[in-house]
Structures are given as C-alpha cells and as structure tokens.
Design an enzyme around this catalytic site. Structure first.
Site, PDB file in Angstrom:
ATOM      1  N   ARG A 146       0.858  -1.174   0.000  1.00 58.89           N
ATOM      2  CA  ARG A 146       0.000   0.000   0.000  1.00 58.89           C
ATOM      3  C   ARG A 146       0.901   1.233   0.000  1.00 58.89           C
ATOM      4  O   ARG A 146       2.037   1.176   0.489  1.00 58.89           O
ATOM      5  CB  ARG A 146      -0.894   0.014   1.236  1.00 58.89           C
ATOM      6  CG  ARG A 146      -1.819  -1.184   1.365  1.00 58.89           C
ATOM      7  CD  ARG A 146      -2.613  -1.100   2.675  1.00 58.89           C
ATOM      8  NE  ARG A 146      -3.556  -2.221   2.811  1.00 58.89           N
ATOM      9  CZ  ARG A 146      -3.292  -3.346   3.458  1.00 58.89           C
ATOM     10  NH1 ARG A 146      -2.093  -3.514   4.034  1.00 58.89           N
ATOM     11  NH2 ARG A 146      -4.189  -4.314   3.538  1.00 58.89           N
ATOM     12  N   LYS A 178      -2.137  -2.210   7.776  1.00 56.55           N
ATOM     13  CA  LYS A 178      -3.355  -1.664   8.375  1.00 56.55           C
ATOM     14  C   LYS A 178      -3.565  -2.218   9.778  1.00 56.55           C
ATOM     15  O   LYS A 178      -3.396  -3.418   9.997  1.00 56.55           O
ATOM     16  CB  LYS A 178      -4.575  -2.023   7.507  1.00 56.55           C
ATOM     17  CG  LYS A 178      -4.832  -1.065   6.358  1.00 56.55           C
ATOM     18  CD  LYS A 178      -6.154  -1.422   5.699  1.00 56.55           C
ATOM     19  CE  LYS A 178      -6.516  -0.433   4.602  1.00 56.55           C
ATOM     20  NZ  LYS A 178      -7.796  -0.781   3.970  1.00 56.55           N
ATOM     21  N   HIS A 218      -2.061   2.155  -6.000  1.00 56.02           N
ATOM     22  CA  HIS A 218      -2.945   1.006  -5.789  1.00 56.02           C
ATOM     23  C   HIS A 218      -3.102   0.179  -7.064  1.00 56.02           C
ATOM     24  O   HIS A 218      -3.381  -1.024  -6.993  1.00 56.02           O
ATOM     25  CB  HIS A 218      -4.310   1.481  -5.277  1.00 56.02           C
ATOM     26  CG  HIS A 218      -4.846   0.609  -4.187  1.00 56.02           C
ATOM     27  ND1 HIS A 218      -4.284   0.543  -2.925  1.00 56.02           N
ATOM     28  CD2 HIS A 218      -5.871  -0.278  -4.170  1.00 56.02           C
ATOM     29  CE1 HIS A 218      -4.950  -0.322  -2.188  1.00 56.02           C
ATOM     30  NE2 HIS A 218      -5.922  -0.840  -2.915  1.00 56.02           N
ATOM     31  N   HIS A 276      -4.165  -8.912   3.461  1.00 56.15           N
ATOM     32  CA  HIS A 276      -5.618  -8.861   3.623  1.00 56.15           C
ATOM     33  C   HIS A 276      -6.031  -9.696   4.824  1.00 56.15           C
ATOM     34  O   HIS A 276      -5.585 -10.833   4.981  1.00 56.15           O
ATOM     35  CB  HIS A 276      -6.320  -9.405   2.378  1.00 56.15           C
ATOM     36  CG  HIS A 276      -6.348  -8.442   1.242  1.00 56.15           C
ATOM     37  ND1 HIS A 276      -6.607  -8.832  -0.056  1.00 56.15           N
ATOM     38  CD2 HIS A 276      -6.155  -7.097   1.189  1.00 56.15           C
ATOM     39  CE1 HIS A 276      -6.574  -7.772  -0.859  1.00 56.15           C
ATOM     40  NE2 HIS A 276      -6.297  -6.713  -0.113  1.00 56.15           N
ATOM     41  N   TYR A 289      -9.782 -10.352  -7.248  1.00 51.17           N
ATOM     42  CA  TYR A 289      -8.784 -10.494  -8.309  1.00 51.17           C
ATOM     43  C   TYR A 289      -9.032 -11.716  -9.179  1.00 51.17           C
ATOM     44  O   TYR A 289      -8.525 -11.791 -10.290  1.00 51.17           O
ATOM     45  CB  TYR A 289      -7.371 -10.547  -7.699  1.00 51.17           C
ATOM     46  CG  TYR A 289      -6.978  -9.263  -7.025  1.00 51.17           C
ATOM     47  CD1 TYR A 289      -6.664  -8.128  -7.771  1.00 51.17           C
ATOM     48  CD2 TYR A 289      -6.965  -9.158  -5.648  1.00 51.17           C
ATOM     49  CE1 TYR A 289      -6.335  -6.936  -7.157  1.00 51.17           C
ATOM     50  CE2 TYR A 289      -6.629  -7.970  -5.020  1.00 51.17           C
ATOM     51  CZ  TYR A 289      -6.319  -6.864  -5.781  1.00 51.17           C
ATOM     52  OH  TYR A 289      -5.990  -5.681  -5.173  1.00 51.17           O
TER      53      TYR A 289
END
Length: 302
Positions: free
Chosen positions: A149, A173, A246, A272, A281
């Site tokens: 990211r 994150k 991104h 993730h 995806y």
C-alpha cells in the site's frame, strides 16, 4: 451540540486506542459523524437517544438528495452503526437504531491492472545516473515487487529491509505485521539507490532519516509525492493509462494469480485480513483465462 462534541471525542479515542484504527480510517469516521451531527442540529434533535428509524430514513433521503453514491451512503451508515454500537456498549443509548438499516451492496468494481508491456515502459524511463532517477526506479520496482500500500511504502525504513534474505518487514493496516519477499530487480534498484542516490539526497537534509524513500530535499517522501512521481513517469513513457500506487498493487496480485499462485498465498502477501478482499482479483484472472481459451483452443469458436 456540546454533548455531541464530548461523545465524539470519546469515540475518536475508542477508535485510536481500542480499535487501533489508522489515522485515515479515524478521519473518515469523524467526517461521517460530523455530517450526521449537522443533520441532527438542523432537525433540532439534541439527544442521541432520540434518534430512531424514522429520523434515519429522513437522513438517508438527505444523503441521496445530495447525489451521494450508494458506496458513500453505505460507508456513512456503517460508520454510524459502529458509533451507536459504541454508545450502546457504554450505556449512553438504550439500543442501536442503525441495526435496522441496510443498504443494498453495489457490485464491487473489478480492479484495473497493467500489462507487462506497459510496466516495461515505466521501468525504462528513469535516469539511473541521477539520485531522483535512482529513487524513482527503486520506488516502482518496490511497488510492483511487493504490492505494498502507498502508506506502507511511504513508511518503509532502512531497518525494515533485510537484503541477506530478500525480505521487508511491513507494518500494515491496524498495525498488522508481515514479512514481504522481494526479487532480484527490486533488490538491485534498492541497493543502487540506497548506496548512491539516497546518500546524495540525505546530504540536503537537516537531520538523518531512516525512511527509505526521500524527497528532493532529503525529507521523507509523502503519499502525494509518490503519486506525483508515478504521474511524471507515465508522462515520460508517453502512456495514456492512469497509474497510481494502488493500481500497481492490483497488478502485483493479478500477475501472481495469472502465473498460478494460490489465493491464500496472495492474501498473505497483500496483508488482507479476509479472503473475500483478495477474491475480487479472481474476476480479472477468469476474464484472462477465457480470453486465452477462446483465442487458443481449436474448437473454441467457428
């Protein structure tokens, strides 16, 4: 409105400390909260416990009158559900009126990605004898090699990179940690930049920095700065596609799946939390598989 301000502050602290939410997430929540409080003020509602389903219906109507998209409305409702869940847990309201509100989900957009031919153009535009050119080359090689990211790339420190085993330590994150491997092209670009160009950029700084990616003045490169660099590279390559950090993350994931990587591995590499975030995806790869099949199988078409 003062009691709104008090509870808003408490909710911010809850997001930051208990939920460990990123600064961006916190600001999104607080923006949604502020707009809701403004609506309550317009409706002369001074107590949060007076909000009921009918008032929420009026609020939804206002949002749609402002031509907000379904995705934006869904996010606001999700924020307010979390807010009222917080209030309920701390006995500030008797129940959560937002649990009865549901917004039909719109189809998730299929992420755009770059073909290898397009990437090659970007890899060839930088002047590798120039400090900024070396930095830009290391930047794009890193983004494509790791799928980081933009915030993760921006926050990357020299101490996070282990060249002996070819991995990076990434804090993603919610402060979730992972180790990210990188390949030979990224390794060469990073070593060239760190040992040469970065040292020259650091000479312009007023203090030492541990950040890998520096701006022209020797300070830490910002997320906006990374986007500007990619835009300039696209201009140099005379490309018509829009490239943002991104999109390189999407490209990283798509290329891995196209070459046979399993979904769970790609999930781990992307950082993730849920597999559902990675599954989008597969739509891209399915389209590619169908395209290859239709153009390659002798009896696929007349």
């Amino acid at each position: 409105m003062s009691n709104f301000a008090d509870v808003s502050k408490a909710f911010r602290e809850y997001l930051q400390i208990e939920k460990n939410a990123s600064p961006y997430t916190v600001e999104f929540y607080m923006d949604d909260l502020e707009s809701f409080f403004a609506f309550l003020d317009e409706e002369a509602i001074s107590r949060l416990q007076d909000v009921d389903y009918q008032i929420i219906r009026v609020y939804l109507t206002r949002l749609y009158d402002k031509k907000l998209g379904r995705r934006s409305v869904s996010r606001k409702i999700s924020s307010l559900k979390s807010f009222y869940r917080f209030l309920e847990r701390h006995n500030r309201v008797a129940d959560n009126p937002f649990i009865y509100v549901s917004i039909p989900k719109s189809a998730r957009p299929i992420p755009g990605f770059l073909y290898m031919e397009e990437l090659e153009k970007l890899f060839e535009v930088n002047d590798l004898t120039d400090p900024l050119g070396q930095r830009n080359q290391a930047l794009i090689e890193t983004l494509y090699a790791t799928g980081l990211r933009v915030s993760e790339c921006q926050g990357l420190k020299l101490s996070d990179i282990d060249f002996t085993i070819g991995t990076m330590f990434i804090k993603g994150k919610g402060n979730k940690e992972r180790y990210m491997p990188f390949g030979r092209f990224a390794e060469v670009a990073l070593e060239t930049y760190i040992n040469d160009g970065r040292e020259k950029l650091l000479d312009k700084a007023d203090s030492a920095r541990d950040n890998v990616f520096l701006n022209a003045r020797g300070g830490p490169l910002t997320a906006r700065g990374i986007r500007k660099i990619l835009n300039k590279m696209v201009e140099k390559a005379a490309m018509t596609v829009h490239v943002h950090p991104h999109k390189l993350r999407h490209t990283f994931a798509t290329h891995l799946l196209n070459e046979g990587a399993d979904l769970r591995t790609v999930q781990e590499l992307l950082g993730h939390e849920n597999l559902s975030s990675t599954q989008i995806y597969t739509h891209v790869t399915k389209d590619r598989l169908r395209h290859v099949y239709m153009n390659s199988h002798p009896r696929a078409k007349e």
